[in-house]
Write an enzyme that holds these catalytic residues in place. Structure first.
Site, short mmCIF file in Angstrom:
data_model
loop_
_atom_site.label_atom_id
_atom_site.label_comp_id
_atom_site.label_asym_id
_atom_site.label_seq_id
_atom_site.Cartn_x
_atom_site.Cartn_y
_atom_site.Cartn_z
N SER A 178 11.49 67.95 -4.18
CA SER A 178 12.68 68.80 -4.12
C SER A 178 12.38 70.21 -4.61
O SER A 178 11.46 70.43 -5.41
CB SER A 178 13.80 68.22 -4.99
OG SER A 178 14.17 66.93 -4.54
N1 SAH Z 1 12.94 63.26 -6.68
C1 SAH Z 1 11.91 63.45 -5.67
C2 SAH Z 1 12.53 63.78 -4.34
C3 SAH Z 1 11.88 63.01 -3.26
S1 SAH Z 1 12.68 63.14 -1.69
C4 SAH Z 1 10.91 64.51 -6.10
O1 SAH Z 1 11.25 65.32 -6.95
O2 SAH Z 1 9.80 64.51 -5.59
C5 SAH Z 1 13.73 61.72 -1.71
C6 SAH Z 1 13.08 60.38 -1.94
O3 SAH Z 1 14.09 59.39 -1.77
C7 SAH Z 1 11.96 60.04 -0.95
O4 SAH Z 1 10.81 59.73 -1.67
C8 SAH Z 1 12.52 58.82 -0.20
O5 SAH Z 1 11.53 57.90 0.18
C9 SAH Z 1 13.47 58.24 -1.23
N2 SAH Z 1 14.51 57.36 -0.68
C10 SAH Z 1 15.18 57.47 0.50
N3 SAH Z 1 16.06 56.46 0.64
C11 SAH Z 1 15.94 55.68 -0.47
C12 SAH Z 1 16.57 54.47 -0.92
N4 SAH Z 1 17.51 53.85 -0.19
N5 SAH Z 1 16.19 53.96 -2.11
C13 SAH Z 1 15.24 54.56 -2.88
N6 SAH Z 1 14.61 55.70 -2.51
C14 SAH Z 1 14.95 56.25 -1.32
#
Ligand code: SAH
Length: 213
Positions: free
Chosen positions: A64
């Site tokens: 993010s």
């Molecule tokens: N907090 C992370 C953001 C990653 S993007 C960072 O700072 O790097 C969002 C993430 O949510 C992705 O890794 C994706 O695989 C995950 N995601 C999507 N749907 C999800 C679900 N139902 N349960 C858990 N994780 C999920």
């Protein structure tokens, strides 16, 4: 990989940028100043780590944007020792920001590749979430509920009911809601049955996906 004087200098400038965009929470600013974001990124993007932008990580996901991480963290209004559930571990950067603030962090990721990679990275770096779980965040984490705060880091088409039911009274759910663009939404649990919803403008996230199984 090291955290050098140069990296710290770049983080100071990043902090100035997010403060100029309206982040005022001092503790959150100190967390962004402290966490070495370049270490959470693939080496090909490392040179860009202190731009206020999202970047690709493994499994087609993104780390993010720092402003977004700061904005969501500030909306939690949590204090040291609070129990926080993060949905979407991804690179672990947001997790590390929550840990810096001394929250008890539970984090869920549904992409196995990312879950494995980031779990190893946490160990290597000495980051200690209470639990890092491979699973579907739509369901929350009922066995550890209730939470003071729940932070969703992927765009949810609708607000999952399971997450609402896992908030303490007074607890806060921070969740971007929408398909293409998302509206940053804060839901506060006022009582057993009452929830208050506030909205905070448009953001862009990768989608929150339901279980593949
Ligand atoms: N907090 C992370 C953001 C990653 S993007 C960072 O700072 O790097 C969002 C993430 O949510 C992705 O890794 C994706 O695989 C995950 N995601 C999507 N749907 C999800 C679900 N139902 N349960 C858990 N994780 C999920």
């Amino acid at each position: 990989m090291k955290d050098t004087f140069k990296h710290r200098g770049m983080r100071n400038r990043l902090v100035d940028t997010i403060a100029s965009k309206g982040i005022t929470d001092k503790k959150v600013i100190e967390a962004i100043r402290a966490v070495p974001r370049h270490m959470f990124m693939d080496s090909s993007f490392e040179g860009h780590a202190y731009q206020d932008k999202a970047f690709p990580i493994a499994a087609g996901q993104t780390i993010s944007q720092p402003y977004t991480v700061a904005f969501q963290t500030a909306l939690l209004e949590a204090k040291a020792g609070d129990k926080i559930l993060e949905i979407g571990t991804g690179s672990g950067y947001q997790t590390a920001v929550l840990l810096f603030l001394k929250f008890k962090v539970y984090t869920i990721e549904r992409q196995l590749e990312l879950f494995k990679k980031t779990s190893l990275f946490f160990k290597k770096m000495g980051y200690r979430p209470k639990k890092a779980i491979f699973g579907d965040g739509y369901k929350g984490l009922p066995e550890e509920a209730p939470f003071d705060g729940i932070l969703v880091t992927a765009g949810a088409p609708t607000i999952p009911k399971a997450l609402l039911s896992q908030l303490k009274i007074g607890g806060r759910l921070v969740i971007p809601v929408g398909d293409e663009n998302q509206i940053m939404t804060l839901v506060t649990r006022k009582s057993e049955k009452e929830f208050e919803k506030e909205e905070f403008g448009a953001f862009r996230f990768v989608p929150l996906l339901e279980d593949k199984n």
